[in-house]
Design an enzyme around this catalytic site. Structure first.
Site, PDB file in Angstrom:
ATOM      1  N   CYS A  27     -40.601 -21.465   7.228  1.00  0.00           N
ATOM      2  CA  CYS A  27     -40.483 -21.172   5.801  1.00  0.00           C
ATOM      3  C   CYS A  27     -41.416 -22.083   5.013  1.00  0.00           C
ATOM      4  O   CYS A  27     -41.606 -23.248   5.354  1.00  0.00           O
ATOM      5  CB  CYS A  27     -39.048 -21.283   5.320  1.00  0.00           C
ATOM      6  SG  CYS A  27     -38.460 -22.942   4.935  1.00  0.00           S
ATOM      7  N   GLU A  28     -42.005 -21.507   3.993  1.00  0.00           N
ATOM      8  CA  GLU A  28     -42.971 -22.262   3.199  1.00  0.00           C
ATOM      9  C   GLU A  28     -42.303 -23.254   2.262  1.00  0.00           C
ATOM     10  O   GLU A  28     -42.982 -24.084   1.677  1.00  0.00           O
ATOM     11  CB  GLU A  28     -43.883 -21.312   2.426  1.00  0.00           C
ATOM     12  CG  GLU A  28     -43.202 -20.479   1.386  1.00  0.00           C
ATOM     13  CD  GLU A  28     -44.129 -19.457   0.748  1.00  0.00           C
ATOM     14  OE1 GLU A  28     -43.956 -19.221  -0.461  1.00  0.00           O
ATOM     15  OE2 GLU A  28     -45.005 -18.904   1.429  1.00  0.00           O
ATOM     16  N   HIS A  29     -40.993 -23.183   2.120  1.00  0.00           N
ATOM     17  CA  HIS A  29     -40.296 -24.098   1.212  1.00  0.00           C
ATOM     18  C   HIS A  29     -39.869 -25.392   1.874  1.00  0.00           C
ATOM     19  O   HIS A  29     -39.860 -26.437   1.234  1.00  0.00           O
ATOM     20  CB  HIS A  29     -39.079 -23.400   0.596  1.00  0.00           C
ATOM     21  CG  HIS A  29     -39.440 -22.181  -0.187  1.00  0.00           C
ATOM     22  ND1 HIS A  29     -38.745 -21.003  -0.069  1.00  0.00           N
ATOM     23  CD2 HIS A  29     -40.443 -21.955  -1.063  1.00  0.00           C
ATOM     24  CE1 HIS A  29     -39.306 -20.101  -0.860  1.00  0.00           C
ATOM     25  NE2 HIS A  29     -40.325 -20.652  -1.470  1.00  0.00           N
ATOM     26  N   HIS A  30     -39.477 -25.328   3.160  1.00  0.00           N
ATOM     27  CA  HIS A  30     -38.966 -26.516   3.844  1.00  0.00           C
ATOM     28  C   HIS A  30     -39.677 -26.807   5.161  1.00  0.00           C
ATOM     29  O   HIS A  30     -39.366 -27.780   5.821  1.00  0.00           O
ATOM     30  CB  HIS A  30     -37.465 -26.359   4.127  1.00  0.00           C
ATOM     31  CG  HIS A  30     -36.664 -26.086   2.901  1.00  0.00           C
ATOM     32  ND1 HIS A  30     -36.262 -24.816   2.557  1.00  0.00           N
ATOM     33  CD2 HIS A  30     -36.219 -26.902   1.921  1.00  0.00           C
ATOM     34  CE1 HIS A  30     -35.594 -24.859   1.421  1.00  0.00           C
ATOM     35  NE2 HIS A  30     -35.549 -26.107   1.016  1.00  0.00           N
ATOM     36  N   GLN A  87     -39.721 -14.536   4.204  1.00  0.00           N
ATOM     37  CA  GLN A  87     -39.501 -13.305   4.967  1.00  0.00           C
ATOM     38  C   GLN A  87     -39.916 -12.070   4.180  1.00  0.00           C
ATOM     39  O   GLN A  87     -40.455 -11.121   4.752  1.00  0.00           O
ATOM     40  CB  GLN A  87     -38.032 -13.211   5.396  1.00  0.00           C
ATOM     41  CG  GLN A  87     -37.751 -12.033   6.314  1.00  0.00           C
ATOM     42  CD  GLN A  87     -36.352 -12.044   6.851  1.00  0.00           C
ATOM     43  OE1 GLN A  87     -35.810 -13.088   7.204  1.00  0.00           O
ATOM     44  NE2 GLN A  87     -35.744 -10.871   6.924  1.00  0.00           N
ATOM     45  N   HIS A 106     -32.351 -18.169   9.116  1.00  0.00           N
ATOM     46  CA  HIS A 106     -33.176 -19.211   8.494  1.00  0.00           C
ATOM     47  C   HIS A 106     -32.541 -20.591   8.671  1.00  0.00           C
ATOM     48  O   HIS A 106     -31.446 -20.833   8.175  1.00  0.00           O
ATOM     49  CB  HIS A 106     -33.350 -18.900   7.005  1.00  0.00           C
ATOM     50  CG  HIS A 106     -34.159 -17.661   6.774  1.00  0.00           C
ATOM     51  ND1 HIS A 106     -35.409 -17.701   6.245  1.00  0.00           N
ATOM     52  CD2 HIS A 106     -33.881 -16.347   7.030  1.00  0.00           C
ATOM     53  CE1 HIS A 106     -35.895 -16.463   6.167  1.00  0.00           C
ATOM     54  NE2 HIS A 106     -34.979 -15.629   6.644  1.00  0.00           N
ATOM     55  N   CYS A 144     -33.383 -23.281   7.304  1.00  0.00           N
ATOM     56  CA  CYS A 144     -33.251 -24.008   6.039  1.00  0.00           C
ATOM     57  C   CYS A 144     -31.893 -23.724   5.395  1.00  0.00           C
ATOM     58  O   CYS A 144     -31.398 -24.541   4.612  1.00  0.00           O
ATOM     59  CB  CYS A 144     -34.393 -23.667   5.081  1.00  0.00           C
ATOM     60  SG  CYS A 144     -34.524 -21.928   4.658  1.00  0.00           S
TER      61      CYS A 144
END
Length: 186
Positions: A77-80, A118, A146, A148
């Site tokens: 994931c690009e956030h975490h 996603q 996920h 995260c």
């Protein structure tokens, strides 16, 4: 300095900031292993669609729905920068051309091996299949778990995310969409 060397130096620095001794037995080679793992997990940035397809588009008079289901995927994931994993189901209605079977998995891998969400991953796969096949329609459904959401934050172990993108005949025809979803058990 090579990409591996650069990443290795940063991983060693991060481990040190966390309070670890990167010279101890268990961690001596960890910065190198982590650098190589990150390069592998993000090698989708080094690939393009033409390279992945490698001329495996073939003339065909098939005009019925083709489905490739349960293609496993692994992404970050690009956030975490934590993993999300799952299955991808792809369908298309050919328009004079079919795509070699293994290329569906290669398309999924190319896009999933980039920092992602996603929703974006699902659309990128659908757009790519449409681009290379010029199909009458493309449908993609992805189911992901996920880390995260499971390992941190709300810590919900049994949650999953389902995303879909329907293009062409899959968007325009309820019957086509329904057939696809029924055949993949959704």
């Amino acid at each position: 300095m090579s990409m591996t060397d650069n990443l290795q130096a940063h991983y060693a620095e991060i481990l040190g900031i966390l309070g670890e001794d990167v010279t101890r037995d268990g961690l001596k080679d960890t910065p190198t292993r982590a650098a190589k793992a990150m390069q592998f997990l993000t090698d989708g940035y080094q690939k393009d669609l033409n390279q992945v397809i490698n001329d495996a588009v073939f003339e065909s008079d098939t005009d019925e729905m083709v489905i490739v289901q349960d293609i496993e995927f692994y992404s970050l994931c690009e956030h975490h920068v934590l993993p999300f994993i799952g299955r991808c189901h792809i369908a298309y209605v050919p328009n004079g051309k079919v795509l070699g079977l293994s290329k569906f998995a290669r398309i999924v891998d190319m896009f999933s091996r980039r920092l992602q969400i996603q929703e974006g991953l699902t659309k990128q796969i659908a757009d790519a299949v449409l681009e290379v096949t010029d199909a009458k329609g493309v449908g993609v459904v992805m189911e992901g778990k996920h880390m995260c959401m499971m390992m941190r934050g709300v810590q919900k172990q049994n949650s999953s995310m389902i995303t879909s993108v329907m293009l062409g005949a899959f968007r325009d025809s309820q019957n086509t969409r329904t057939e696809f979803l029924r055949l993949i058990g959704k």
